[in-house]
Design a protein around this motif. Structure first.
Motif, mmCIF file in Angstrom:
data_model
loop_
_atom_site.group_PDB
_atom_site.id
_atom_site.type_symbol
_atom_site.label_atom_id
_atom_site.label_comp_id
_atom_site.label_asym_id
_atom_site.label_seq_id
_atom_site.Cartn_x
_atom_site.Cartn_y
_atom_site.Cartn_z
ATOM 1 N N VAL A 163 0.835 -1.201 0.000
ATOM 2 C CA VAL A 163 0.000 0.000 0.000
ATOM 3 C C VAL A 163 0.872 1.255 0.000
ATOM 4 O O VAL A 163 0.571 2.224 -0.698
ATOM 5 N N SER A 164 1.973 1.235 0.751
ATOM 6 C CA SER A 164 2.835 2.425 0.792
ATOM 7 C C SER A 164 3.454 2.706 -0.568
ATOM 8 O O SER A 164 3.658 3.856 -0.943
ATOM 9 N N ARG A 165 3.727 1.682 -1.336
ATOM 10 C CA ARG A 165 4.272 1.881 -2.686
ATOM 11 C C ARG A 165 3.214 2.493 -3.603
ATOM 12 O O ARG A 165 3.541 3.303 -4.457
ATOM 13 N N VAL A 166 1.977 2.126 -3.408
ATOM 14 C CA VAL A 166 0.901 2.672 -4.236
ATOM 15 C C VAL A 166 0.554 4.100 -3.814
ATOM 16 O O VAL A 166 0.273 4.958 -4.647
ATOM 17 N N VAL A 167 0.597 4.376 -2.517
ATOM 18 C CA VAL A 167 0.164 5.660 -1.981
ATOM 19 C C VAL A 167 1.190 6.770 -2.205
ATOM 20 O O VAL A 167 0.865 7.934 -2.044
ATOM 21 N N GLY A 168 2.383 6.447 -2.570
ATOM 22 C CA GLY A 168 3.325 7.514 -2.870
ATOM 23 C C GLY A 168 4.685 7.384 -2.240
ATOM 24 O O GLY A 168 5.421 8.356 -2.148
ATOM 25 N N GLU A 169 5.040 6.212 -1.769
ATOM 26 C CA GLU A 169 6.374 5.956 -1.231
ATOM 27 C C GLU A 169 7.009 4.830 -2.051
ATOM 28 O O GLU A 169 7.274 3.750 -1.541
ATOM 29 N N PRO A 170 7.282 5.067 -3.344
ATOM 30 C CA PRO A 170 7.747 3.973 -4.206
ATOM 31 C C PRO A 170 9.132 3.449 -3.839
ATOM 32 O O PRO A 170 9.471 2.328 -4.195
ATOM 33 N N ARG A 171 9.927 4.240 -3.126
ATOM 34 C CA ARG A 171 11.271 3.787 -2.773
ATOM 35 C C ARG A 171 11.335 3.175 -1.380
ATOM 36 O O ARG A 171 12.415 2.880 -0.893
ATOM 37 N N MET A 172 10.199 2.988 -0.747
ATOM 38 C CA MET A 172 10.171 2.408 0.603
ATOM 39 C C MET A 172 10.594 0.943 0.512
ATOM 40 O O MET A 172 10.025 0.179 -0.264
ATOM 41 N N ARG A 173 11.587 0.571 1.306
ATOM 42 C CA ARG A 173 12.073 -0.805 1.309
ATOM 43 C C ARG A 173 11.240 -1.647 2.273
ATOM 44 O O ARG A 173 10.801 -1.165 3.309
ATOM 45 N N PHE A 174 11.067 -2.917 1.922
ATOM 46 C CA PHE A 174 10.311 -3.813 2.796
ATOM 47 C C PHE A 174 11.004 -3.957 4.147
ATOM 48 O O PHE A 174 10.348 -4.047 5.181
ATOM 49 N N ALA A 175 12.330 -3.959 4.160
ATOM 50 C CA ALA A 175 13.070 -4.107 5.417
ATOM 51 C C ALA A 175 12.729 -2.985 6.400
ATOM 52 O O ALA A 175 12.658 -3.211 7.608
ATOM 53 N N SER A 176 12.498 -1.788 5.890
ATOM 54 C CA SER A 176 12.150 -0.662 6.766
ATOM 55 C C SER A 176 10.766 -0.858 7.381
ATOM 56 O O SER A 176 10.577 -0.663 8.586
ATOM 57 N N ILE A 177 9.808 -1.229 6.549
ATOM 58 C CA ILE A 177 8.454 -1.489 7.047
ATOM 59 C C ILE A 177 8.479 -2.678 8.007
ATOM 60 O O ILE A 177 7.811 -2.665 9.046
ATOM 61 N N TRP A 178 9.253 -3.704 7.668
ATOM 62 C CA TRP A 178 9.346 -4.880 8.522
ATOM 63 C C TRP A 178 9.860 -4.510 9.914
ATOM 64 O O TRP A 178 9.347 -4.989 10.916
ATOM 65 N N LYS A 179 10.894 -3.663 9.956
ATOM 66 C CA LYS A 179 11.435 -3.238 11.253
ATOM 67 C C LYS A 179 10.344 -2.590 12.108
ATOM 68 O O LYS A 179 10.223 -2.886 13.300
ATOM 69 N N VAL A 180 9.558 -1.719 11.496
ATOM 70 C CA VAL A 180 8.503 -1.026 12.244
ATOM 71 C C VAL A 180 7.482 -2.022 12.783
ATOM 72 O O VAL A 180 7.104 -1.973 13.954
ATOM 73 N N PHE A 181 7.034 -2.941 11.958
ATOM 74 C CA PHE A 181 6.011 -3.894 12.389
ATOM 75 C C PHE A 181 6.554 -4.896 13.405
ATOM 76 O O PHE A 181 5.865 -5.245 14.368
ATOM 77 N N ALA A 182 7.784 -5.363 13.212
ATOM 78 C CA ALA A 182 8.377 -6.319 14.156
ATOM 79 C C ALA A 182 8.594 -5.659 15.517
ATOM 80 O O ALA A 182 8.289 -6.244 16.558
ATOM 81 N N ILE A 183 9.090 -4.430 15.506
ATOM 82 C CA ILE A 183 9.332 -3.730 16.763
ATOM 83 C C ILE A 183 8.007 -3.330 17.414
ATOM 84 O O ILE A 183 7.853 -3.408 18.629
ATOM 85 N N GLY A 184 7.022 -2.933 16.623
ATOM 86 C CA GLY A 184 5.718 -2.563 17.170
ATOM 87 C C GLY A 184 4.970 -3.738 17.773
ATOM 88 O O GLY A 184 4.218 -3.591 18.734
ATOM 89 N N ALA A 185 5.188 -4.934 17.225
ATOM 90 C CA ALA A 185 4.487 -6.119 17.731
ATOM 91 C C ALA A 185 5.154 -6.691 18.979
ATOM 92 O O ALA A 185 4.489 -7.322 19.804
ATOM 93 N N SER A 186 6.451 -6.476 19.137
ATOM 94 C CA SER A 186 7.188 -7.118 20.234
ATOM 95 C C SER A 186 6.641 -6.799 21.625
ATOM 96 O O SER A 186 6.357 -7.728 22.391
ATOM 97 N N PRO A 187 6.469 -5.526 22.002
ATOM 98 C CA PRO A 187 5.961 -5.290 23.358
ATOM 99 C C PRO A 187 4.519 -5.755 23.554
ATOM 100 O O PRO A 187 4.136 -6.164 24.653
ATOM 101 N N THR A 188 3.727 -5.719 22.500
ATOM 102 C CA THR A 188 2.330 -6.122 22.659
ATOM 103 C C THR A 188 2.193 -7.629 22.838
ATOM 104 O O THR A 188 1.276 -8.079 23.521
#
Length: 184
Positions: free
Chosen positions: A93-118
């Motif tokens: 979705v981020s690639r479609v919405v206007g972040e075409p250079r966003m790497r999956f590793a960056s998004i993965w870091k956010v989701f992995a770190i966001g899920a850890s404490p929960t």
């Protein structure tokens, strides 16, 4: 500036797991702004794996006898699988919405770190109503302060990705004939 990175490598690389978890709990905005850039995708994955193992082990404890390992395996697969699915949807979705250079590793870091404490709390019955919104708040803060996405774009990406994931899960439930199918 409080840092959550040490000189000695631990199970999460140079990221101090307990420091990261306390930083995410006490001041997630500051943690994502200051410490997020030095965390590697491998360290974020290690954080998620450790939190997922704890979640699976403690979540399977109330079930005694046969099925304990099966339940632990299901909880672990759910913890990891949903994080991968959400990160993948958000990346597309981020690639479609206007972040075409966003790497999956960056998004993965956010989701992995966001899920850890929960995941450390999510094994307790009925905490879903607290932990799931908290996970999405942590992910949103990570996208805004860690990745530098705008607030509107972050909200758009998360709303669309969350909706697509929900539709995917509902369609899978309908295909397998689950009694939880939505009303017509």
């Amino acid at each position: 500036m409080t840092t959550f990175v040490s000189e000695q490598a631990g199970p999460c690389g140079k990221t101090n797991l307990m420091g990261a978890l306390s930083g995410l709990t006490m001041s997630p905005r500051r943690w994502f702004a200051e410490s997020f850039p030095v965390v590697t995708p491998h360290e974020a994955t290690a954080m998620l794996l450790l939190a997922g193992l704890f979640h699976a082990a403690v979540g399977a404890l109330p079930l005694s006898g046969t099925g304990t390992l099966v339940r632990a395996g299901i909880l672990m697969a759910n913890a990891l699988g949903m994080t991968v699915l959400h990160a993948g949807m958000a990346w597309l979705v981020s690639r479609v919405v206007g972040e075409p250079r966003m790497r999956f590793a960056s998004i993965w870091k956010v989701f992995a770190i966001g899920a850890s404490p929960t995941l450390l709390i999510a094994w307790i019955p009925f905490t879903f109503f607290f932990t799931e919104p908290w996970r999405w708040v942590l992910v949103a803060l990570g996208m805004i302060y860690g990745l530098g996405m705008g607030r509107l774009r972050t909200a758009l990406v998360l709303l669309i990705a969350g909706s697509l994931t929900t539709l995917l899960m509902l369609s899978i439930l309908r295909l397998v004939g689950s009694p939880i199918a939505p009303a017509a």
